[in-house]
Design an enzyme around this catalytic site. Structure first.
Site, PDB file in Angstrom:
ATOM      1  N   HIS A   1       0.822  -1.216   0.000  1.00  0.00           N
ATOM      2  CA  HIS A   1       0.000   0.000   0.000  1.00  0.00           C
ATOM      3  C   HIS A   1       0.851   1.258   0.000  1.00  0.00           C
ATOM      4  O   HIS A   1       0.615   2.189  -0.779  1.00  0.00           O
ATOM      5  CB  HIS A   1      -0.932  -0.002   1.226  1.00  0.00           C
ATOM      6  CG  HIS A   1      -1.587   1.322   1.464  1.00  0.00           C
ATOM      7  ND1 HIS A   1      -1.089   2.245   2.359  1.00  0.00           N
ATOM      8  CD2 HIS A   1      -2.664   1.902   0.887  1.00  0.00           C
ATOM      9  CE1 HIS A   1      -1.852   3.326   2.327  1.00  0.00           C
ATOM     10  NE2 HIS A   1      -2.815   3.141   1.453  1.00  0.00           N
TER      11      HIS A   1
ATOM     12  N   ARG B   1      32.687  -6.367 -19.740  1.00  0.00           N
ATOM     13  CA  ARG B   1      34.108  -6.619 -19.515  1.00  0.00           C
ATOM     14  C   ARG B   1      34.264  -7.691 -18.447  1.00  0.00           C
ATOM     15  O   ARG B   1      33.640  -7.628 -17.384  1.00  0.00           O
ATOM     16  CB  ARG B   1      34.797  -5.328 -19.059  1.00  0.00           C
ATOM     17  CG  ARG B   1      36.313  -5.458 -18.922  1.00  0.00           C
ATOM     18  CD  ARG B   1      36.922  -4.158 -18.427  1.00  0.00           C
ATOM     19  NE  ARG B   1      36.517  -3.854 -17.066  1.00  0.00           N
ATOM     20  CZ  ARG B   1      36.803  -2.706 -16.436  1.00  0.00           C
ATOM     21  NH1 ARG B   1      37.446  -1.750 -17.087  1.00  0.00           N
ATOM     22  NH2 ARG B   1      36.412  -2.512 -15.199  1.00  0.00           N
TER      23      ARG B   1
ATOM     24  N   ASP C   1      43.808   3.587 -17.784  1.00  0.00           N
ATOM     25  CA  ASP C   1      45.033   2.771 -17.712  1.00  0.00           C
ATOM     26  C   ASP C   1      46.022   3.159 -18.795  1.00  0.00           C
ATOM     27  O   ASP C   1      47.240   3.132 -18.578  1.00  0.00           O
ATOM     28  CB  ASP C   1      44.685   1.278 -17.823  1.00  0.00           C
ATOM     29  CG  ASP C   1      44.379   0.655 -16.460  1.00  0.00           C
ATOM     30  OD1 ASP C   1      44.907   1.150 -15.461  1.00  0.00           O
ATOM     31  OD2 ASP C   1      43.601  -0.321 -16.416  1.00  0.00           O
TER      32      ASP C   1
ATOM     33  N   CYS D   1      36.052   3.909 -23.678  1.00  0.00           N
ATOM     34  CA  CYS D   1      35.113   3.744 -22.573  1.00  0.00           C
ATOM     35  C   CYS D   1      35.566   4.440 -21.296  1.00  0.00           C
ATOM     36  O   CYS D   1      34.977   4.234 -20.240  1.00  0.00           O
ATOM     37  CB  CYS D   1      34.869   2.254 -22.295  1.00  0.00           C
ATOM     38  SG  CYS D   1      36.351   1.328 -21.834  1.00  0.00           S
TER      39      CYS D   1
END
Length: 949
Positions: free
Chosen positions: A434, A591, A717, A764
């Site tokens: 509810h 990945r 990286d 990315c």
């Protein structure tokens, strides 16, 4: 005074009873939406594996005639005139008196006899003692513009005619509950143009089994391609009242229709109690504690979940066809003690489905605070305010607008208070209770099923309630700052360069899927493994190698009767699957796990399997782990989960990506390890990408292109290794800059090397979102995609569109009225259809800037070939495949005449997302026009425009 049409004169011998089997949706004015729907569903579902219990309706005419005979209308009009429904005490007093009037008016002998006779007939139609439910059905109820769910009374497990007659009278009277009166006032419904019908139906013995609610869309995000099934033990009132936190299951509609039968995602609810009937005449419902062993199990097996989802899709399709457009449904189900499944109610969903499809408001915390409690998020908003603990209805009198309502659960009588609350927090309840239904309807953020909120929060305490972080709602201490952004999705540019998303949280996927992205360029497994699983993969694969203490910790983490291995595989598959389903059929690139050893060691059982390293950033991570004896069995669990997503779930839009692959030989070993575990590149269309984030990936890109289907540049990286800067070090953070000339040169070499080998290449990292100049640089290189976080998508779309030439920028002024032939390249290099793909890629593909080649056969133009056509063909088939076999036929290419308007052509290219087209003059190819041709000419024209005054 003449009688009003909704206050009819009494009719003698009026038939007030209609069997369900005689009813359909056309009977809504007579029996209300709920009961008309039950009749419609009995005809639709028939006697199949899931059906609707038998029963009969007491028509709305019975209500009207009874009130007319008793002369009750003037009394009700006087009672409900000239008062403020916001005055809770006065509303309660007048509502109680109105119910007394209606109850007295509906006690006539004629109506009683008809109800009793119908009940006796229903009882005689079955075997054994009968038990029925008596439920209200308002004539304006459950229509697309209104939902009276939960406002009127229902009565369960009635076993004799006196109890049934009394319950019908109380149902009629419940048309004037506090909530029902307030709802009609707030939504402009005339009290006296809404009548009430009653459904009397055979009870389903869910007391000893289970029941729940189904939505044919996600009730928070509005995502339309899933079915959400919720369930708990016992009667469904436990879920509606918010007494239990139910189990939840998602099923993906598109792949279900394609024949795949798999649960997409599930969440184990606490299922603290179950409601069951207490023996005796109309005996009350009792609340029983759910045994621990049942709480640790799902209340439904996969076969039942899928059967319910299939029935829900049939119901949605039927109602949508009747409505002439999409009609998401809110459905109640129950399972009998004998295992048979029933649908006991279905109505249109009236909240999320009515939101403007083009508008999207995003909420985001910009600060932090101590986490106090968490539960199920309802809505997507954030609110701050003082806590108001409400333990009983008496506490509502002290409630002030803008406070945070905190309680164990809520009831319909509390709705006027919920309307003015800044947010709602409850100890118990799921997303269909509810409190959740009302909060969603009012647009109030709520956290339900928070466990111990009433114990941990105190009156007057300032807190921030956040429902903007996925399916988990959180309550933080203090006023945590936040921001909002209102988006018109259609106004965002759609650049030629695909802009994709980076995602880590599966529970954000359904919401993020609304954004105009080209898919997911990076789905990280680390969050799913670290937060939603929490077990080290090797500990899950070999729990026998862990200590008793770790085994106990794993059992607590799992929380259900399932092995660590299956828990890990299922959780990972369902996390990745939810992301892939949200964007289906757009591509999703997942990945493989890329934790460092120190991060893996923090997982349950991790210390026993991880070596200690001085510099984990460049240590035992990424591809080096997957076929190594220290981790190979853990990697097998990853592969099993991902194979389940593509196979069992049918989500073949999932692509995989190998991170931190130092050497070509290492890449080959990883692909072999994946193939041995059911993930063979090229099989069932599987594409495997590799992160381009180590200088060696760039320098040896030709060799890596022989192994992998594509590249994604990891700018973080790559920058770290080009500049020799530890990206986790605050001391040398000033030296970390993706705009450094050396890094930019690496980006250029990576993009051009991938293009030289006919491989797609994207990026990315967040560099393009953080530094617009990098986005412009990459677009200029022709990068195939850019992936950013969802928060960054709108500004990245604008940046990329601007880099490509902009959405406006004088295009109409400079191009309108000019023939497209003025902008074409007249150097058309044709290619023979029998040329092999291998030779074409090595000698021709990167030779021109267009990337599109006309293909001729005996000097006759038969089609065009582009890079995408090549990439759809597995690399190992290039040597034995010709251009003629893969080219796009001429009639499927975008072709224009040289005299067509250049601006109109530009708009067409953008709307159809076509980067290039062929120009034919009376059937003869005379040139090629690319989007770059137009945008460069446009940029040149703007460069020589006078400055605006």
């Amino acid at each position: 005074m003449p009688t009003r049409s909704h206050e009819p004169a009494p009719r003698s011998a009026q038939a007030y009873i209609r069997p369900f089997d005689s009813l359909g949706l056309a009977d809504v004015p007579l029996v209300g939406g709920k009961t008309a729907s039950l009749g419609e569903l009995r005809g639709l579902l028939g006697s199949g594996p899931i059906t609707v219990p038998d029963g009969f309706a007491v028509t709305a005419d019975a209500y009207r005639d009874a009130l007319t005979e008793a002369d009750a209308w003037p009394k009700l009009r006087a009672l409900l005139a000239d008062f403020d429904p916001a005055d809770v005490a006065e509303l309660s007093r007048r509502a109680a008196r109105a119910r007394e009037i209606v109850y007295a008016a509906t006690g006539g002998a004629a109506l009683r006899d008809q109800i009793a006779s119908a009940f006796q007939s229903l009882a005689a139609s079955g075997d054994g003692p009968i038990s029925v439910a008596v439920r209200s059905s308002a004539t304006a109820e459950d229509l697309p513009t209104a939902s009276f769910a939960g406002q009127h009374d229902s009565f369960l497990h009635l076993r004799d005619e006196d109890a049934v007659v009394d319950a019908c009278r109380r149902c009629f009277a419940s048309l004037f509950t506090d909530r029902a009166i307030g709802y009609r006032v707030n939504n402009g419904f005339d009290h006296f143009k809404v009548a009430l019908s009653i459904a009397v139906m055979r009870m389903v013995g869910a007391d000893e089994a289970a029941s729940g609610v189904i939505f044919t869309l996600d009730p928070e995000s509005g995502f339309p391609d899933v079915v959400l099934v919720t369930g708990a033990y016992g009667l469904g009132e436990g879920i509606v009242q918010g007494l239990v936190d139910p189990d939840e299951f998602y099923v993906h509609k598109p792949t279900y229709r394609e024949g795949h039968r798999a649960v997409l995602h599930r969440r184990l609810g606490a299922k603290q109690v179950r409601l069951a009937w207490r023996a005796g005449r109309g005996g009350p419902i009792r609340t029983l504690r759910t045994p621990v062993d049942l709480r640790r199990r799902f209340c439904l097996g996969d076969a039942d979940v899928l059967a319910l989802a299939g029935a829900a899709m049939v119901i949605e399709a039927h109602y949508s066809e009747r409505a002439g457009g999409p009609m998401p449904m809110d459905i109640e189900w129950a399972r009998d003690a004998d295992g048979r499944l029933y649908v006991v109610q279905a109505r249109p969903e009236t909240v999320v489905s009515r939101r403007a499809a083009d508008e999207m408001i995003t909420w985001r915390l910009t600060g932090t605070g101590d986490l106090l409690v968490s539960g199920n998020a309802v809505g997507e908003k954030i609110a701050t305010g003082p806590v108001r603990l409400v333990r009983t209805a008496r506490d509502l009198e002290a409630f002030r607008p803008g406070e945070i309502l905190v309680s164990v659960s809520t009831s319909p009588d509390w709705d006027p208070v919920i309307k003015v609350a800044a947010a709602v927090v409850t100890d118990r309840g799921g997303r269909t209770c509810h409190a959740a239904i009302v909060a969603r309807e009012l647009g109030t953020p709520a956290v339900v099923g928070a466990g111990d909120a009433t114990r941990r929060l105190v009156d007057g305490q300032i807190v921030t309630v956040s429902c903007a972080e996925g399916e988990t709602g959180r309550v933080y201490a203090g006023a945590v700052p936040f921001e909002t952004e209102q988006l018109s999705l259609s106004s965002l540019p759609r650049p030629e360069t695909p802009v994709m998303l980076n995602l880590a949280h599966p529970d954000m996927a359904l919401r993020a899927a609304r954004l105009p992205s080209a898919g997911v360029g990076l789905a990280r497994l680390e969050f799913i493994i670290g937060e939603q699983i929490g077990l080290h993969p090797m500990a899950a694969a070999h729990p026998e190698r862990t200590s008793p203490k770790v085994q106990a910790a794993m059992a607590r983490r799992i929380g259900e009767d399932i092995s660590p291995r299956e828990f890990f595989v299922r959780r990972l598959a369902e996390g990745v699957g939810l992301i892939a389903a949200a964007f289906y059929p757009r591509p999703v690139i997942a990945r493989l796990s890329d934790f460092k050893t120190n991060e893996y060691a923090r997982l349950v059982g991790g210390k026993a399997f991880e070596p200690a390293e001085e510099n984990p950033m460049i240590g035992f991570r990424g591809a080096a782990r997957y076929d190594h004896p220290l981790y190979a069995d853990g990697f097998a669990l990853e592969c099993e989960a991902l194979a389940r997503v593509r196979g069992d779930m049918g989500l073949t839009n999932l692509r995989l990506m190998v991170p931190f692959c130092r050497r070509v030989e290492e890449g080959r070993a990883v692909l072999d390890a994946m193939a041995r575990r059911g993930l063979k590149r090229g099989e069932n269309g599987l594409e495997v990408y590799v992160m381009c984030e180590i200088p060696n990936n760039v320098l040896c890109i030709d060799a890596f292109s022989e192994l992998f289907d594509g590249f994604s540049i990891g700018s973080n990286d790559l920058t770290q290794l080009v500049l020799g800067v530890d990206r986790d070090s605050e001391v040398v953070a000033f030296d970390f800059d993706e705009r450094d000339p050396g890094v930019l040169e690496m980006l250029r070499l990576a993009v051009e090397g991938a293009q030289r080998n006919g491989r797609p290449v994207g990026i990315c990292g967040e560099a393009p979102a953080t530094w617009p100049e990098i986005a412009t640089f990459l677009v200029g290189l022709g990068v195939d995609s850019i992936s950013v976080n969802p928060d960054s998508l709108p500004r990245t779309l604008r940046t990329v569109a601007k880099a490509e030439g902009g959405d406006h920028g004088g295009a109409r002024r400079h191009l309108a009225g000019r023939p497209i032939g003025d902008f074409m390249s007249h150097r058309v290099e044709t290619t023979p259809s029998d040329m092999g793909l291998e030779a074409f890629v090595r000698h021709r593909l990167a030779a021109t800037r267009h990337g599109v080649y006309p293909v001729v056969e005996l000097d006759r133009l038969i089609g065009v070939v582009e890079r995408a056509d090549i990439l759809r063909t597995p690399r190992e088939r290039w040597a034995r495949t010709t251009l003629g076999e893969v080219c796009t036929p001429l009639d499927e290419a975008l072709v224009v005449a040289p005299d067509e308007d250049a601006f109109a052509v530009l708009e067409r290219m953008r709307s159809e997302r076509r980067p290039r087209l062929l120009v034919l003059d009376r059937g003869t190819l005379v040139g090629i026009v690319t989007l770059d041709d137009l945008l460069e000419r446009l940029a040149l024209a703007r460069q020589f425009e006078p400055e605006p005054v």
